[in-house]
Motif scaffolding. Structure first.
Motif, PDB file in Angstrom:
ATOM      1  N   GLY A   1      47.458  35.964  38.748  1.00  0.00           N
ATOM      2  CA  GLY A   1      47.005  36.683  39.642  1.00  0.00           C
ATOM      3  C   GLY A   1      45.731  35.947  40.499  1.00  0.00           C
ATOM      4  N   SER A   2      44.984  34.984  39.999  1.00  0.00           N
ATOM      5  CA  SER A   2      44.032  34.267  40.559  1.00  0.00           C
ATOM      6  C   SER A   2      44.309  33.054  41.293  1.00  0.00           C
ATOM      7  CB  SER A   2      42.852  33.972  39.600  1.00  0.00           C
ATOM      8  OG  SER A   2      42.381  35.035  38.894  1.00  0.00           O
TER       9      SER A   2
ATOM     10  N   THR B   1      40.179  32.397  30.788  1.00  0.00           N
ATOM     11  CA  THR B   1      41.629  31.736  30.688  1.00  0.00           C
ATOM     12  C   THR B   1      41.520  30.188  30.481  1.00  0.00           C
ATOM     13  OG1 THR B   1      42.120  33.480  32.460  1.00  0.00           O
ATOM     14  CG2 THR B   1      43.812  31.740  31.976  1.00  0.00           C
TER      15      THR B   1
ATOM     16  N   LYS C   1      49.185  33.700  24.240  1.00  0.00           N
ATOM     17  CA  LYS C   1      47.940  32.756  24.650  1.00  0.00           C
ATOM     18  C   LYS C   1      47.205  32.652  23.252  1.00  0.00           C
ATOM     19  CE  LYS C   1      46.502  35.002  28.704  1.00  0.00           C
ATOM     20  NZ  LYS C   1      45.248  35.867  29.459  1.00  0.00           N
TER      21      LYS C   1
ATOM     22  N   SER D   1      38.694  33.315  38.277  1.00  0.00           N
ATOM     23  CA  SER D   1      39.340  33.824  37.222  1.00  0.00           C
ATOM     24  C   SER D   1      38.623  35.324  36.871  1.00  0.00           C
ATOM     25  CB  SER D   1      39.072  32.735  35.914  1.00  0.00           C
ATOM     26  OG  SER D   1      39.312  33.583  34.899  1.00  0.00           O
ATOM     27  N   LYS D   2      39.618  36.200  36.862  1.00  0.00           N
ATOM     28  CA  LYS D   2      38.856  37.530  36.632  1.00  0.00           C
ATOM     29  C   LYS D   2      38.009  37.654  35.291  1.00  0.00           C
ATOM     30  CE  LYS D   2      40.336  42.651  36.020  1.00  0.00           C
ATOM     31  NZ  LYS D   2      41.516  43.195  36.056  1.00  0.00           N
ATOM     32  N   THR D   3      38.583  37.114  34.102  1.00  0.00           N
ATOM     33  CA  THR D   3      38.006  37.166  32.726  1.00  0.00           C
ATOM     34  C   THR D   3      37.190  35.822  32.639  1.00  0.00           C
ATOM     35  OG1 THR D   3      39.747  35.882  32.064  1.00  0.00           O
ATOM     36  CG2 THR D   3      39.817  37.936  31.853  1.00  0.00           C
ATOM     37  N   PHE D   4      37.157  34.785  33.376  1.00  0.00           N
ATOM     38  CA  PHE D   4      36.499  33.426  33.329  1.00  0.00           C
ATOM     39  C   PHE D   4      36.600  32.992  31.870  1.00  0.00           C
ATOM     40  CE2 PHE D   4      33.437  30.856  35.091  1.00  0.00           C
ATOM     41  CZ  PHE D   4      34.022  30.499  36.540  1.00  0.00           C
TER      42      PHE D   4
ATOM     43  N   GLY E   1      44.622  41.548  38.089  1.00  0.00           N
ATOM     44  CA  GLY E   1      44.787  40.247  38.651  1.00  0.00           C
ATOM     45  C   GLY E   1      45.724  40.188  39.843  1.00  0.00           C
ATOM     46  N   ARG E   2      47.162  40.617  39.446  1.00  0.00           N
ATOM     47  CA  ARG E   2      48.096  40.449  40.353  1.00  0.00           C
ATOM     48  C   ARG E   2      48.080  41.523  41.756  1.00  0.00           C
ATOM     49  NH1 ARG E   2      49.366  42.507  35.387  1.00  0.00           N
ATOM     50  NH2 ARG E   2      50.364  44.504  35.229  1.00  0.00           N
TER      51      ARG E   2
ATOM     52  N   ILE F   1      44.991  30.645  38.183  1.00  0.00           N
ATOM     53  CA  ILE F   1      46.320  30.929  37.556  1.00  0.00           C
ATOM     54  C   ILE F   1      46.684  32.306  37.609  1.00  0.00           C
ATOM     55  CG2 ILE F   1      45.899  31.191  35.137  1.00  0.00           C
ATOM     56  CD1 ILE F   1      48.198  28.883  34.581  1.00  0.00           C
TER      57      ILE F   1
ATOM     58  N   THR G   1      42.459  27.727  33.065  1.00  0.00           N
ATOM     59  CA  THR G   1      41.750  27.395  34.179  1.00  0.00           C
ATOM     60  C   THR G   1      40.323  26.882  33.870  1.00  0.00           C
ATOM     61  OG1 THR G   1      42.527  29.468  35.320  1.00  0.00           O
ATOM     62  CG2 THR G   1      40.330  29.079  35.760  1.00  0.00           C
TER      63      THR G   1
ATOM     64  N   VAL H   1      51.461  39.310  27.524  1.00  0.00           N
ATOM     65  CA  VAL H   1      51.024  37.900  27.839  1.00  0.00           C
ATOM     66  C   VAL H   1      50.148  37.455  26.645  1.00  0.00           C
ATOM     67  CG1 VAL H   1      49.968  36.540  29.631  1.00  0.00           C
ATOM     68  CG2 VAL H   1      51.376  38.473  30.393  1.00  0.00           C
TER      69      VAL H   1
HETATM   70  O1  LIG Z   1      42.032  35.764  36.468  1.00  0.00           O
HETATM   71  P1  LIG Z   1      42.066  35.348  34.840  1.00  0.00           P
HETATM   72  O2  LIG Z   1      41.213  36.353  34.125  1.00  0.00           O
HETATM   73  O3  LIG Z   1      41.882  33.942  34.608  1.00  0.00           O
HETATM   74  O4  LIG Z   1      43.569  35.792  34.451  1.00  0.00           O
HETATM   75  C1  LIG Z   1      44.713  34.940  35.170  1.00  0.00           C
HETATM   76  C2  LIG Z   1      46.167  35.511  34.494  1.00  0.00           C
HETATM   77  O5  LIG Z   1      45.970  35.585  33.105  1.00  0.00           O
HETATM   78  C3  LIG Z   1      47.068  36.391  32.599  1.00  0.00           C
HETATM   79  O6  LIG Z   1      47.951  35.328  32.353  1.00  0.00           O
HETATM   80  C4  LIG Z   1      47.232  37.584  33.029  1.00  0.00           C
HETATM   81  O7  LIG Z   1      48.653  37.980  32.456  1.00  0.00           O
HETATM   82  C5  LIG Z   1      47.820  37.443  34.521  1.00  0.00           C
HETATM   83  O8  LIG Z   1      47.749  38.953  34.882  1.00  0.00           O
HETATM   84  C6  LIG Z   1      46.444  37.099  34.877  1.00  0.00           C
HETATM   85  O9  LIG Z   1      46.293  37.111  36.754  1.00  0.00           O
END
Ligand SMILES: O=P(O)(O)OC[C@H]1O[C@H](O)[C@H](O)[C@@H](O)[C@@H]1O
Length: 560
Positions: free
Chosen positions: A173-174, A229, A523, A224-227, A286-287, A171, A232, A519
């Protein structure tokens, strides 16, 4: 980290020429204010009459893109003053700091190095004394080997069948970048492999994406950058169940799931083998991550070679941004025009109107890129800004949009600066289509700029009573971006154009374009409410509206 905050507050954020002095006290800012008072009432019609060459003079070219900004409400002097402001705000120093890997993302204490993702082998870009470019190329090689295997059928599913569909679960940026680029570059994609995207946690998104698929032929990329989210991971867990149920064994997961992330520990916890993980780094926002492993789905679709062509396009624009004088530097011009409309004309929104079906998702992609980057209320020193920051970005592809919201653009009470993006050649030219498409782009820019005055309508024999309704005042600014064709390389350059334009604006406003704290709150609250929906609301939790809505939802959610 603490030091940086202190430094930021006291004397501006590190480095020569990179202070964050208050914008309002800037001499160039004040000069622009004075200038604005002189030119604000000049119409585009008057500007073109006074300067007949402006149609070619107020244009610039770089990285394979042509930028016609002559139909903007600026004089040559305005452009000079805007560039002076950019210079005075330290744009060149900030730009160089970014390219050198300095930690310009102050609030997260991180380097901002999406530009390293497209740096050629041999370039040295250091983070904490360590050159990151070799690692970038290692991951690109790993992605290429994997993409080739999937494309030529060497990578098979659990039951030995080849992969027919790749589903990217991610979601923000991913997702937005790969999805936009997959659509843009569809003519270059292998038709034997479909690529789909699941972003929304609404089960309908995953259901619709998998309804007609055989799990034996489906590969999931959990991106997912953070894994961590929530949306996701929820989709990924459900996809895993679908896969295991369809193939009858947990062992199937290894052949049907790969991960793209910066978080190896969470990837392992999910059960994806380290060998099937494609990494990127905390210095890629991410973006800004399409050129990283986040682009894996795209690479599978178009192949490694074309993916590298796209990176070359990004690099073309990076080099242009670094080397062209500000007065003919495409991202700088674009960024400063945004500042001009946003901060001087008080125009709050900006429309992105690509005249290319392939770029249908570009507006959505740029909404995140621009609004998540520059939707900020304090400057780098933590002071509330006393001026507008990022504009509201929105749009749809032309010609479609001409038949929906252009009425407001032409005759509404709000002026909206528009970016019109078009190409000289189409990849699939049915006779006459491209000419008609481009004729529309050109006609709209002309109509928006020069309108249809009452005198002209009268001359054309329009009855006097109808004239007020039909008048189009014009004077609506447009910027035209023209490329040869929508190729991987041109797409890369186009995205980098916007990335650096966003950067330029952020520098002028003295904000951190690379964090997104806003953001977080939603969350956190969503997590809390999700647990309350499962376990009940505590006494006194929430306002009366939220409580009533949760109650109503709980009472009705089973449909009984
Ligand atoms: O790639 P992820 O860690 O799952 O994050 C996905 C997205 O999550 C958030 O909403 C951030 O605001 C975004 O910048 C990011 O791209």
């Amino acid at each position: 980290m603490d030091d940086r905050w202190g430094t930021a507050r006291d004397e501006g954020v590190g480095g020569a020429g990179r202070g964050v002095a208050a914008l309002a006290s800037n001499a160039q800012w004040r000069a622009l204010k004075d200038h604005f008072a002189l030119v604000k009432d000049l119409t585009l019609r008057a500007l073109f009459e006074a300067d007949p060459d402006r149609g070619t003079a107020l244009a610039a070219e770089g990285a394979g893109l042509y930028l016609d900004y002559s139909k903007n409400r600026v004089t040559r002097e305005t452009v000079r003053l805007l560039c002076d402001l950019a210079r005075a705000r330290g744009l060149e120093a900030w730009r160089d700091a970014m390219f050198q890997g300095e930690r310009i993302n102050i609030t997260e204490d991180r380097s901002v190095l999406h530009v390293a993702l497209r740096a050629p082998r041999g370039t040295v870009i250091k983070v904490d004394g360590c050159d990151v470019v070799p690692e970038v190329h290692e991951v690109l090689a790993q992605m290429s080997a994997f993409a080739d295997k999937v494309r030529d059928g060497r990578w098979t599913g659990y039951s030995g069948k080849r992969i027919r569909t790749v589903i990217n679960i991610g979601i923000g940026g991913s997702y937005l970048g790969p999805e936009m680029a997959c659509q843009a570059l569809r003519p270059f994609a292998d038709p034997a492999i479909a690529v789909r995207f699941v972003a929304n946690v609404d089960s309908e998104a995953l259901r619709a994406a998998t309804a007609d698929l055989d799990p034996a032929e489906t590969l999931f990329i959990v991106c997912s950058k953070t894994f961590t989210t929530e949306e996701t991971m929820t989709n990924a867990r459900s996809a895993r169940q679908w896969c295991v149920a369809g193939l009858g064994s947990d062992a199937a997961v290894a052949a049907h799931f790969v991960a793209v992330s910066t978080n190896a520990a969470e990837v392992a916890r999910f059960g994806i083998d380290a060998a099937h993980m494609f990494v990127f780094w905390d210095w890629v926002g991410g973006r800004y991550s399409l050129g990283s492993a986040v682009g894996l789905a795209l690479m599978i679709a178009i192949g490694p070679e074309r993916f590298r062509e796209m990176l070359a396009g990004f690099r073309d624009m990076d080099e242009h941004f670094q080397s062209a004088p500000l007065e003919c530097n495409l991202p700088v011009l674009m960024g400063m025009l945004s500042v001009w409309y946003n901060n001087f004309h008080g125009m709050e929104t900006q429309a992105i109107l690509p005249y290319a079906h392939g770029l249908a998702r570009l507006p959505a992609y740029l909404e995140q890129l621009q609004m998540e980057s520059n939707g900020k209320h304090v400057d780098l020193a933590g002071r509330p800004v006393t001026y507008q920051t990022g504009p509201i970005v929105w749009g749809e592809p032309g010609v479609d949009a001409q038949h929906s919201f252009y009425q407001l653009l032409h005759q509404g009470t709000k002026a909206v600066p528009c970016d019109l993006i078009g190409f000289c050649r189409s990849s699939a030219d049915l006779p006459g289509h491209q000419d008609l498409l481009m004729a529309n782009l050109l006609a709209q820019a002309e109509a928006l700029a020069f309108g249809r005055p009452a005198a002209q309508l009268a001359e054309e024999g329009v009855p006097a009573a109808q004239i007020p309704y039909r008048v189009c005042e014009g004077n609506r600014p447009t910027t035209i971006v023209l490329g040869e064709a929508l190729t991987p390389r041109v797409l890369g350059a186009l995205i980098a154009l916007y990335e650096h334009s966003v950067f330029t604006q952020g520098v002028v406003w003295g904000i951190d374009s690379f964090d997104q704290w806003g953001v977080e709150l939603g969350k956190v609250l969503a997590r809390r409410i999700a647990s309350e929906i499962r376990g009940g609301i505590g006494e006194g939790a929430h306002d009366s509206s939220t409580r009533a809505l949760i109650g109503r939802y709980l009472a009705r959610r089973t449909g009984s």
